[in-house]
Design an enzyme around this catalytic site. Sequence first.
Site, short mmCIF file in Angstrom:
data_model
loop_
_atom_site.label_atom_id
_atom_site.label_comp_id
_atom_site.label_asym_id
_atom_site.label_seq_id
_atom_site.Cartn_x
_atom_site.Cartn_y
_atom_site.Cartn_z
N LEU A 158 -17.18 -8.26 11.98
CA LEU A 158 -18.43 -9.12 12.87
C LEU A 158 -17.65 -8.71 14.44
O LEU A 158 -19.41 -8.56 15.20
CB LEU A 158 -18.55 -10.36 12.71
N ARG A 218 -4.60 -7.37 2.63
CA ARG A 218 -5.47 -7.10 1.46
C ARG A 218 -5.31 -6.44 0.77
O ARG A 218 -5.23 -6.70 -0.54
CB ARG A 218 -7.17 -7.05 2.70
N GLN A 247 -18.26 -14.75 5.06
CA GLN A 247 -18.00 -16.19 4.92
C GLN A 247 -17.40 -16.29 5.84
O GLN A 247 -16.77 -17.70 6.76
CB GLN A 247 -17.27 -16.40 3.46
N LYS A 275 -34.06 -1.33 4.74
CA LYS A 275 -34.77 -1.14 3.00
C LYS A 275 -35.34 -2.63 2.61
O LYS A 275 -35.69 -2.37 0.74
CB LYS A 275 -33.80 -0.60 2.32
#
Length: 528
Positions: free
Chosen positions: A373, A275, A45, A33
């Site tokens: 990832l 987290r 990162q 897009k």
Amino acid sequence: MKDDDVVIVGSGVAALRLATLLRDDLNVRILTKSRMENANSYLAQGGIAAAVAIEDDPIKHFADTLEAGRYHHHHSGLVREILNEAPELIQEISTDGDIFDKDARGNLVLGLEGAHREKRIVHSGGDATGKNLIEYLIHSLRDHVEVEENIFAYELIVDEKENRCIGVKAKNQDGVIRHFYGNYIVLATGGCGQLYSFTSNAETVTGDGIAMAYLAGAEIADMEFIQFHPTLLYKDGKVRGLISEAVRGEGAILVTEDGTPIMEGVHPLKDLAPRHIVSQAIFDYREKGHEIYLDIDCISNFERRFPSITEICQKNGVNLAEGRIPVISGSHFLMGGIKTDGIGRSSLKGLFAIGEASCTGFHGANRLASNSLLEGLYQGKKLSRWINSHEKLGAFPRHALQAVEEKTIQLPDISLLKETMMKKVGIVRSKELLSEQMEWLDQLDVINFTILDVYSIQDLTMIFMYINAYLITEAALKRTESRGGHFRSDFPNEDEYWRKKVIIQNREGGVVIDEQTETEEVNGAVFY
């Protein structure tokens, strides 16, 4: 125009890894897009988690993944398979691309992040892992892969007779409709972080693929589980960028304006707790009127170790010499998405999903840092093997370019949606707040849009965001416990009943609470 065998919507790590590994006689088309680089994967990162150190082992990585995900992972076998293959996935890229950071002896430099008990984070360019990985994959694309940028996919084409997805409709920037057909339609469109007023996500991450799949009748799962990253750079009332968890891995700690550490006594891992624990602590302090900072005084080589973060801070007027970075928690990663098996097959024949848009259950209720990832690399490789093992199929219908007269959608401004999602379906939830949001969304009737052709790209984006908000709110209201990225103040504890339950949403079938039957004992705890 040649027929496509594989149509991939999205340009993140999962999409590109798939495209680079598909065999040369397959015609592959990537639709994105925006620009190829404008994706969450490019912004990543931290790095990629893999048990490559001598003292580490995939079994340890497995235990940390389960602990972070609060044992909600759907299939232990898939989790083990991904983590066992992680070192090989790193080795393949390291050998071919040599993009990862190494020491003077040529060994991979490994970092530590939250909820990991070993140093196992492989990174590139210090804190530019996503950027370098995506650029490597783009340069690895071969001639049989055609990329079309700035084209917005908005509707799946389904053969009603076969009940099979055979293509996708898309609009170019002028609003002209195009039809793309293929044997394999792959959604790799990412999550939906832009639903929240505070987010680390790229501006393009609006849940398009999930909404398209839902409208086409595919099953959606685990939408209540949203990971809120603890440390987003917060300056002048706005999020300015992401401060990687690797900073806390190097020793930085979270403090109030008067220097009080906020994670003391909260969790054994303190600032490197999972987290959701850290985000909830920050939320609690901010609710009491405190500002939160990341104290980086102990990191002597900060500018060299974190060049990208240094640039973001300097650009936004944060003086690193003062040793503090102002932070806030915001939406970061969606554990749920289009329900798929380990190969990437959805419940709709012909439709596949990989990356953050998919939900295999690998992340459980809360993703372990730097496992995303990794999952994208694994899924791209796994699906490529499966597609490569099948014969090419026949040709597809042809459609001329189509122009339509557009009309405007009647929905509240998207800023109001972001504000209400952050307030009512954010870090801390309750029946009262969720019910208010659900009633509002019900009145808007957002899930019953049918003729999408007549709306502009901007309005289609808004529709998709509202659909994702509906799915998240509905699932969060159903799950009457707290687990991982889903915290209910009215049900603050984990409930054994809910651990093995998966909330599945389907446009035609409604909401189904599915019970996982696979069990395994891990570190004395029964894992479903």
